[in-house]
Scaffold this motif. Structure first.
Motif, PDB file in Angstrom:
ATOM      1  N   CYS A 120      70.086  57.024  19.389  1.00  0.00           N
ATOM      2  CA  CYS A 120      70.906  57.105  18.182  1.00  0.00           C
ATOM      3  C   CYS A 120      70.968  58.555  17.702  1.00  0.00           C
ATOM      4  N   ARG A 121      72.020  58.882  17.001  1.00  0.00           N
ATOM      5  CA  ARG A 121      72.070  60.199  16.368  1.00  0.00           C
ATOM      6  C   ARG A 121      71.663  60.051  14.907  1.00  0.00           C
ATOM      7  N   THR A 122      71.207  61.131  14.305  1.00  0.00           N
ATOM      8  CA  THR A 122      70.824  61.106  12.905  1.00  0.00           C
ATOM      9  C   THR A 122      71.988  61.582  12.042  1.00  0.00           C
ATOM     10  N   ARG A 123      71.865  61.426  10.767  1.00  0.00           N
ATOM     11  CA  ARG A 123      72.928  61.811   9.840  1.00  0.00           C
ATOM     12  C   ARG A 123      73.235  63.310   9.898  1.00  0.00           C
ATOM     13  N   GLU A 124      72.231  64.125  10.222  1.00  0.00           N
ATOM     14  CA  GLU A 124      72.422  65.575  10.134  1.00  0.00           C
ATOM     15  C   GLU A 124      73.065  66.201  11.367  1.00  0.00           C
ATOM     16  N   PHE A 125      73.138  65.455  12.494  1.00  0.00           N
ATOM     17  CA  PHE A 125      73.676  66.018  13.731  1.00  0.00           C
ATOM     18  C   PHE A 125      74.807  65.163  14.288  1.00  0.00           C
ATOM     19  N   ASN A 126      75.628  65.783  15.121  1.00  0.00           N
ATOM     20  CA  ASN A 126      76.721  65.045  15.765  1.00  0.00           C
ATOM     21  C   ASN A 126      76.306  64.377  17.071  1.00  0.00           C
ATOM     22  N   TRP A 127      75.243  64.848  17.690  1.00  0.00           N
ATOM     23  CA  TRP A 127      74.759  64.262  18.934  1.00  0.00           C
ATOM     24  C   TRP A 127      73.337  63.772  18.740  1.00  0.00           C
ATOM     25  N   GLY A 128      72.965  62.784  19.552  1.00  0.00           N
ATOM     26  CA  GLY A 128      71.620  62.243  19.494  1.00  0.00           C
ATOM     27  C   GLY A 128      70.738  62.833  20.577  1.00  0.00           C
ATOM     28  N   GLY A 129      69.476  62.457  20.538  1.00  0.00           N
ATOM     29  CA  GLY A 129      68.538  62.926  21.546  1.00  0.00           C
ATOM     30  C   GLY A 129      68.685  62.154  22.841  1.00  0.00           C
ATOM     31  N   ASN A 130      67.813  62.416  23.775  1.00  0.00           N
ATOM     32  CA  ASN A 130      67.883  61.781  25.090  1.00  0.00           C
ATOM     33  C   ASN A 130      67.393  60.333  25.051  1.00  0.00           C
ATOM     34  N   TYR A 131      67.865  59.564  26.025  1.00  0.00           N
ATOM     35  CA  TYR A 131      67.410  58.185  26.196  1.00  0.00           C
ATOM     36  C   TYR A 131      65.932  58.201  26.567  1.00  0.00           C
ATOM     37  N   THR A 132      65.134  57.458  25.816  1.00  0.00           N
ATOM     38  CA  THR A 132      63.700  57.420  26.119  1.00  0.00           C
ATOM     39  C   THR A 132      63.204  56.011  26.419  1.00  0.00           C
ATOM     40  N   SER A 133      63.685  55.004  25.671  1.00  0.00           N
ATOM     41  CA  SER A 133      63.209  53.643  25.902  1.00  0.00           C
ATOM     42  C   SER A 133      64.239  52.644  25.387  1.00  0.00           C
ATOM     43  N   PHE A 134      64.033  51.386  25.735  1.00  0.00           N
ATOM     44  CA  PHE A 134      64.931  50.310  25.319  1.00  0.00           C
ATOM     45  C   PHE A 134      65.040  50.273  23.803  1.00  0.00           C
ATOM     46  N   ASN A 135      66.265  50.192  23.310  1.00  0.00           N
ATOM     47  CA  ASN A 135      66.503  50.143  21.867  1.00  0.00           C
ATOM     48  C   ASN A 135      67.299  48.875  21.541  1.00  0.00           C
ATOM     49  N   ALA A 136      66.663  47.914  20.923  1.00  0.00           N
ATOM     50  CA  ALA A 136      67.301  46.626  20.633  1.00  0.00           C
ATOM     51  C   ALA A 136      68.060  46.616  19.308  1.00  0.00           C
ATOM     52  N   GLN A 137      68.037  47.732  18.577  1.00  0.00           N
ATOM     53  CA  GLN A 137      68.695  47.802  17.273  1.00  0.00           C
ATOM     54  C   GLN A 137      69.955  48.652  17.354  1.00  0.00           C
ATOM     55  N   ARG A 138      71.079  48.120  16.833  1.00  0.00           N
ATOM     56  CA  ARG A 138      72.314  48.903  16.811  1.00  0.00           C
ATOM     57  C   ARG A 138      72.108  50.151  15.952  1.00  0.00           C
ATOM     58  N   CYS A 139      72.622  51.263  16.425  1.00  0.00           N
ATOM     59  CA  CYS A 139      72.438  52.534  15.726  1.00  0.00           C
ATOM     60  C   CYS A 139      73.254  52.571  14.433  1.00  0.00           C
ATOM     61  N   PRO A 140      72.726  53.215  13.397  1.00  0.00           N
ATOM     62  CA  PRO A 140      73.504  53.383  12.160  1.00  0.00           C
ATOM     63  C   PRO A 140      74.759  54.207  12.446  1.00  0.00           C
ATOM     64  N   SER A 141      75.792  53.999  11.673  1.00  0.00           N
ATOM     65  CA  SER A 141      77.030  54.750  11.817  1.00  0.00           C
ATOM     66  C   SER A 141      77.107  55.802  10.716  1.00  0.00           C
ATOM     67  N   TYR A 142      77.278  57.061  11.115  1.00  0.00           N
ATOM     68  CA  TYR A 142      77.354  58.148  10.156  1.00  0.00           C
ATOM     69  C   TYR A 142      78.678  58.891  10.325  1.00  0.00           C
ATOM     70  N   PRO A 143      79.173  59.500   9.256  1.00  0.00           N
ATOM     71  CA  PRO A 143      80.391  60.302   9.378  1.00  0.00           C
ATOM     72  C   PRO A 143      80.142  61.510  10.285  1.00  0.00           C
ATOM     73  N   LYS A 144      81.198  62.001  10.884  1.00  0.00           N
ATOM     74  CA  LYS A 144      81.103  63.208  11.699  1.00  0.00           C
ATOM     75  C   LYS A 144      80.634  64.365  10.822  1.00  0.00           C
ATOM     76  N   VAL A 145      79.716  65.153  11.350  1.00  0.00           N
ATOM     77  CA  VAL A 145      79.217  66.315  10.617  1.00  0.00           C
ATOM     78  C   VAL A 145      80.205  67.463  10.793  1.00  0.00           C
ATOM     79  N   THR A 146      80.596  68.093   9.720  1.00  0.00           N
ATOM     80  CA  THR A 146      81.517  69.224   9.787  1.00  0.00           C
ATOM     81  C   THR A 146      80.842  70.483   9.270  1.00  0.00           C
ATOM     82  N   ALA A 147      81.298  71.622   9.753  1.00  0.00           N
ATOM     83  CA  ALA A 147      80.731  72.899   9.329  1.00  0.00           C
ATOM     84  C   ALA A 147      81.136  73.197   7.883  1.00  0.00           C
TER      85      ALA A 147
END
Length: 330
Positions: A221-248
């Motif tokens: 999942c990506r966090t609210r502060e970034f546009n991209w998330g980190g690398n796949y590490t393990s099974f994630n059974a929870q749908r990721c939160p939806s955040y607006p696109k981060v703009t400069a």
């Protein structure tokens, strides 16, 4: 449901064979050119022996957010099965992150492009056979049985897109109105695009493992502060939160805008793509788009200068510091 972005365009020309072709309509209204009467002899993809009665639901759509290009187990198995069954074709798909647009399952190892042209009657018939194979109802009455067992998320071919979100074919970005060969790549007339769920990409589905996996894997999942998330590490059974696109922020430099666009992407030596180009611009090293030794050294110097451990990877901490350094002054 918004459609996925266009897959990368290709500069490699596809050989066209001039011949008349018939058309037929497959599942849900997909019109494809097929070969003459001899098309009945076109092979089908092989169905594994010993498939369980249990079957996966249609795959949940999970958008790409991480930068991990390559071929995952299930992705590569699908690619190899296609070219083994149809030796006159090839596949591609390990595209550098950000190659064409900011989102594509090619960037996290969950997509392939099967190089197969609708303008070639033999290849068009092969495409029709593959679609029939994926969309057919099996002996247990399961619709789209093989697509479900493979974890197919969506397919784009010849102006149309089939999505697991509704199980229907739809027009793809108005491509039916743009028949020019110059648009064969963007309209997917010279290749068929497959995007897979995380279970499908990992080979964790009944088609490959003979065991049905009902639980969806939503990946990183990506966090609210970034546009991209980190690398796949393990099974994630929870749908990721939806955040607006981060703009400069207003008044940002071109470098800051580029950093914000790709912020959060996990980067490690050997990778390539636009996130690396953004970091290279910021650190004033040659912009090659490759995380090479020169860039690694510059990243280590930057980390050291800002009190971080001088490792070669770029994660959330490095992105926060880069964005803070290049944030426009109040």
């Amino acid at each position: 449901m918004r459609y996925p972005l266009l897959a990368p365009s290709f500069v490699k020309p596809v050989r066209m064979i001039m011949a008349l072709a018939l058309t037929m309509v497959l599942g849900g209204g997909l019109a494809v050119a097929t070969a003459p009467a001899s098309s009945a002899a076109v092979r089908s993809l092989p169905t594994p022996v010993g498939l369980p009665v249990a079957i996966e639901p249609l795959a949940a759509y999970v958008e790409q957010v991480s930068c991990q290009p390559g071929y995952r187990t299930g992705t590569l198995a699908l690619a190899r099965m296609l070219v083994t069954t149809y030796p006159n074709t090839s596949y591609a798909g390990a595209y550098a992150c950000g190659t064409n647009g900011n989102r594509s399952e090619h960037y996290d190892g969950r997509a392939i492009d099967w190089m197969n042209s609708v303008r070639n009657p033999v290849q068009a018939a092969q495409a029709a056979a593959v679609i029939k194979f994926l969309m057919a109802t099996d002996k247990y009455g399961n619709k789209f049985a093989n697509a479900r067992r493979m974890g197919i998320q969506y397919v784009i071919w010849n102006n149309k897109i089939w999505g697991s979100w509704d199980g229907t074919w739809s027009d793809y970005h108005g491509c039916a109105k743009t028949p020019s060969p110059a648009l064969d790549s963007s309209c997917h007339r010279n290749h068929m695009h497959f995007s897979l769920s995380w279970n499908g990409a990992k080979g964790r589905t009944s088609f490959w493992s003979k065991r049905a996996f009902a639980a969806a894997d939503y990946g990183p999942c990506r966090t609210r502060e970034f546009n991209w998330g980190g690398n796949y590490t393990s099974f994630n059974a929870q749908r990721c939160p939806s955040y607006p696109k981060v703009t400069a922020p207003a008044g940002s430099s071109a470098v800051m805008k580029s950093l914000v666009t790709y912020s959060g992407a996990g980067i490690y030596p050997g990778q390539a793509g636009r996130p690396i180009s953004a970091v290279q611009q910021a650190l004033r090293v040659p912009v090659t788009g490759r995380y090479d030794a020169t860039t690694v050294a510059a990243v280590k110097r930057f980390k050291q200068a800002h009190g971080m451990v001088a490792t070669s990877t770029i994660g959330y901490g490095t992105w926060r510091t880069l964005l803070a350094v290049f944030k426009p002054k109040a």
